[in-house]
Scaffold this active site. Structure first.
Site, PDB file in Angstrom:
ATOM      1  CD  GLU A  86      -4.768   0.829   8.931  1.00 37.05           C
ATOM      2  OE1 GLU A  86      -3.848   0.044   9.171  1.00 37.05           O
ATOM      3  OE2 GLU A  86      -4.767   1.624   7.985  1.00 37.05           O
TER       4      GLU A  86
ATOM      5  CG  HIS B 244      -8.055   1.009  -2.295  1.00 36.44           C
ATOM      6  ND1 HIS B 244      -7.130   0.095  -2.712  1.00 36.44           N
ATOM      7  CD2 HIS B 244      -7.422   1.807  -1.418  1.00 36.44           C
ATOM      8  CE1 HIS B 244      -5.974   0.341  -2.130  1.00 36.44           C
ATOM      9  NE2 HIS B 244      -6.121   1.372  -1.342  1.00 36.44           N
TER      10      HIS B 244
END
Lengths: 401, 407
Positions: B143, B212
């Site tokens: 990322e 998450h």
């Protein structure tokens, strides 16, 4: 008035063993040097003092083609950069430059050599030691000093500072303070170049300290996967602030650390070697994807102005490098040995450069500080018509439009 | 000391889209607004149909995975005779993305599994086949660097859309987002524009676990130079996606994991939603309820109960998380004098906290009661279903809060 010699074993060349010169002009031509060398584009072939070391690729030739004009330009540019950095040192001590000031003196050959091998359409992105790279990309001394002093005439209008020089039209993308973060940006530049298919490359410069950043390897992986014309250049000045390279990197062979990506180790104090390597790298990257260049260079100053630079290395080491490997001196000797200019002419050039730098500083000192309304400009591109208040919330400072 | 903030609203929408007929935009927004309102009422009056928010727990036995907004009175008319077309929220996002990629060759998408796999939530499905590998790029799991690469590409004029598979993963790219994305326009003195869109699903899902289910809109809100928007319906998802892509500023578009399967009828014509405007979901008189993203549906559910109890809440979906549309919000506060903020963000330092401060600073004189802010709890999202339910705000809590506020 000086002659252009043909012989390779002239008395002057023993200073520069094993360098030899082959001139294409005949020995009977006698032209006044100042006009001759300056406009002379006859080819000189000079051998680099240290051979290239290659990893996963074929090293380019040690013989570099150059011209007298180019050599004199090299000297002029590097001397200007050297003078500029020393002047910045004094300005910092005079408290006209504040904050961080990372000086590039000793490493000028990298900026100048790279510029000689590429066009303004190629992109360069570097970290915070960016004053000289900015100059090489076409910046002016006035813009440099104004930005360092935080004035309006600066390249970022005084809002960036020493670590944030940018010149969009010349393909210079900065100027970044966070170590290593510019390398993914550089690979992004290469991606855009590949996307628009314009046959240009992106040079992403970083230091030996940044070479241990994970994002570098991430970006290299993506660049290699997508075949991007990215050239990662490690300016190895052997110290990451105060930490020597052998204390920071298990493998200080930075050109090899790309593993699957080819690499080349270059003597970063030799401007011709840098030029040759960058030319080679550009051709390579356009065909085969990313390549790593390791420039073996050295900085005389400490990491920044707050670092004396002598607590982690000896003064003997610094003066040793200055004696033996100084890039400006090397070009001076080349110029003198090939009779492209006399000592006096070079000294005059340096005096002229010093005067130019002083003038630029004086002019920069006259430039005003940015207007308070500039606090709120350029935060967004198109504002949203909201009134922005000053810190005391009583007075409207600017309409963000 | 109340300051009047002139939100540019429609004018901004005009400037954002050149090809858009402004009247068409206003008309279609009003139409779909009433459509949605009507469909909500119909669904709720039925009593047994599950609300669009796919609520877990209490209504587990009646769960329908694809929340479908159907109108009982549409049985007479077939769906084809109605204007517009029906689609799910992720399809709306894809439609917006596709239209922008068609329109401008500089637009490209990069992210994990966006290409050949079609996107982890199918938002980019089919785009790689249509546009090729150079415009829909599958990145490795890195990322930090691919966000940096997107920003670097944007500096030269490309318009990348960076997808974070989950907004929580963007924490790895925080340096790039904060320092490079947000600041480059400023530190370069205006030389570089960074027209990136960073998008991805966030919020509390269905027992996805703590890492998450992060609600981290507020982590980004202090970064100067970026804009943040949160979409909540297929209509505004497509509109905001298009506006974000066309914007010259970096925009972070927050989607929600549980809202991807919402179905709605959206106009056929091209339209854009303004990035800085809030959406009036339900006009009212008694209390202003400010919300965004998934909590909008909890609020609407609570609103039905409140209406039955005789209250008239005004529900505003703030949509724009940075900057706040203080114009719309201010007008509402001046009308109702009571504010309830319902959000999914964290209690400490969340969007609601900033909004409370902003409203208090600017509209203090208009408030009859202190602002109440219902946020999710300051805990990592637990795995157990019942605990997870209590992490976020539930409609019953909203009803109680409104009743207390309106005393």
């Amino acid at each position: 008035m000086a002659l252009a010699h043909l012989t390779s074993s002239s008395s002057r060349s023993n200073l520069l063993k094993p360098i030899f010169a082959a001139l294409s002009s005949t020995p009977s031509l006698r032209r006044p040097i100042s006009s001759a060398a300056a406009g002379d584009s006859s080819t000189l072939t000079i051998e680099t003092s240290v051979p290239f070391t290659a990893h996963q690729c074929e090293a380019p030739s040690r013989l570099v083609d150059t011209t007298p004009e180019e050599l004199l330009t090299f000297f002029r540019n590097m001397a200007t950069m050297r003078r500029m950095e020393i002047a910045a040192d004094s300005l910092y001590k005079a408290k006209l430059i504040r904050g961080f000031c990372h000086l590039y003196d000793g490493q000028e050959a990298v900026a100048v050599g790279m510029e000689a091998a590429i066009t303004k359409k190629d992109s360069i992105i570097t970290a915070y030691r960016d004053h000289c790279t900015y100059l090489a990309r076409g910046g002016t001394l006035l813009e440099v000093f104004s930005e360092l002093m935080g004035r309006q005439a600066g390249c970022s209008r005084g809002k960036g500072g020493s670590m944030h020089f940018y010149k969009k039209e010349a393909g210079f993308y900065g100027g970044h303070g966070i170590v290593g973060a510019q390398v993914p940006l550089g690979c992004g530049l290469a991606f855009a170049q590949k996307y628009s298919k314009d046959g240009t490359v992106a040079f992403a410069l970083y230091g030996d300290g940044a070479a241990n950043q994970g994002q570098l390897f991430e970006a290299l992986n993506i660049a290699a996967l997508w075949d991007l014309p990215a050239i990662l250049v490690c300016e190895n000045n052997h110290y990451g602030m105060g930490t020597a390279e052998w204390r920071a990197a298990k493998s200080p062979a930075y050109y090899k650390r790309g593993d699957y990506a080819p690499g080349l180790k270059v003597d970063g104090m030799d401007v011709l070697a840098v030029k040759q390597a960058c030319k080679f790298a550009k051709e390579h990257a356009l065909k085969n994807g990313p390549i790593i260049l390791e420039m073996d260079t050295y900085r005389y100053h400490g990491h920044s102005m707050s670092d004396p630079g002598s607590t982690y290395r000896t003064r003997d080491e610094i003066s040793g490098v200055r004696q033996e490997r100084d890039p400006v001196e090397r070009v001076r000797k080349l110029v003198l040995s090939h009779d492209l200019a006399t000592e006096k002419e070079l000294k005059d050039m340096e005096k002229e450069i010093r005067k130019k730098v002083d003038e630029a500083i004086a002019q920069a000192k006259e430039s005003p500080m940015p207007d308070p309304s500039e606090l709120f400009t350029n935060v967004y591109v198109k504002g949203f018509g909201v009134e922005a208040f000053g810190p005391d919330r009583k007075e409207v400072r600017a309409l963000l439009l | 000391m109340a300051a009047v903030f002139q939100g540019l609203g429609a004018a901004t929408a005009l400037s954002v889209s050149n090809s858009l007929d402004s009247r068409k935009f206003l008309v279609s927004s009003r139409k779909s607004l009433s459509e949605r309102k009507a469909s909500f009422l119909v669904v709720r009056s039925d009593g047994r149909v599950v609300p669009r928010s796919n609520a877990r727990g209490r209504r587990a036995e009646q769960l329908i995975t694809n929340a479908v907004a159907t109108k009982p009175d549409s049985s007479a008319a077939s769906t084809t005779s109605k204007p517009g077309h029906e689609l799910l929220l992720f399809e709306a996002l894809r439609e917006g993305l596709e239209e922008e990629m068609d329109r401008d060759p500089h637009v490209c998408v990069m992210g994990e599994d966006v290409g050949h796999y079609g996107g982890s939530y199918k938002v980019t499905k089919g785009l790689a086949d249509k546009y090729g590998d150079l415009r829909v790029l599958d990145t490795p799991i890195a990322e930090n660097s691919f966000t940096g690469m997107g920003i670097g590409a944007a500096m030269t004029g490309l318009r990348p859309i960076i997808e974070g598979m989950n907004m929580g993963f963007l924490l790895l790219a925080f340096n790039q987002i904060s320092n490079n994305c947000g600041m480059l326009h400023y530190t370069s003195g205006g030389q570089f524009k960074i027209p990136v869109v960073i998008r991805g699903p966030g919020g509390v899902g269905r027992q996805l676990g703590a890492e998450h289910s992060q609600r981290l809109e507020s982590y980004f809100q202090s970064i100067p130079g970026i804009q943040m928007v949160a979409c909540s319906t297929p209509y505004n998802a497509k509109g905001l996606m298009k506006a974000a892509i066309r914007s010259e500023n970096p925009v972070i578009l927050f989607e929600h994991v549980l809202l991807y399967n919402l179905k709605e009828r959206i106009p056929d014509e091209e339209y854009i939603c303004s990035l800085e405007e809030a959406e009036m979901v339900r006009p009212g008189e008694h209390v202003t309820i400010l919300t965004y993203s998934r909590m909008r549906y909890h609020v609407m559910q609570a609103a039905k109960t409140l209406v039955n109890k005789g209250y008239d809440p005004e529900v505003i979906d703030i949509r724009s998380l940075k900057p706040f549309d203080l114009y719309t919000i201010g007008n509402s506060v001046k009308k109702t004098h009571r504010v309830l903020i319902v959000e999914e963000c964290m209690r400490t330092g969340g969007i609601g906290a900033s909004l409370t401060a902003a409203i208090t600073e600017n509209f203090h004189d208009y408030l009859d009661a202190p602002i109440v802010c219902l946020s999710s709890q300051d805990v990592p999202t637990p795995y157990a279903g019942t605990l997870e339910e209590w992490t976020v705000v539930q409609p019953a809590q909203i009803v109680t809060a409104v009743e207390k506020l309106c005393q």
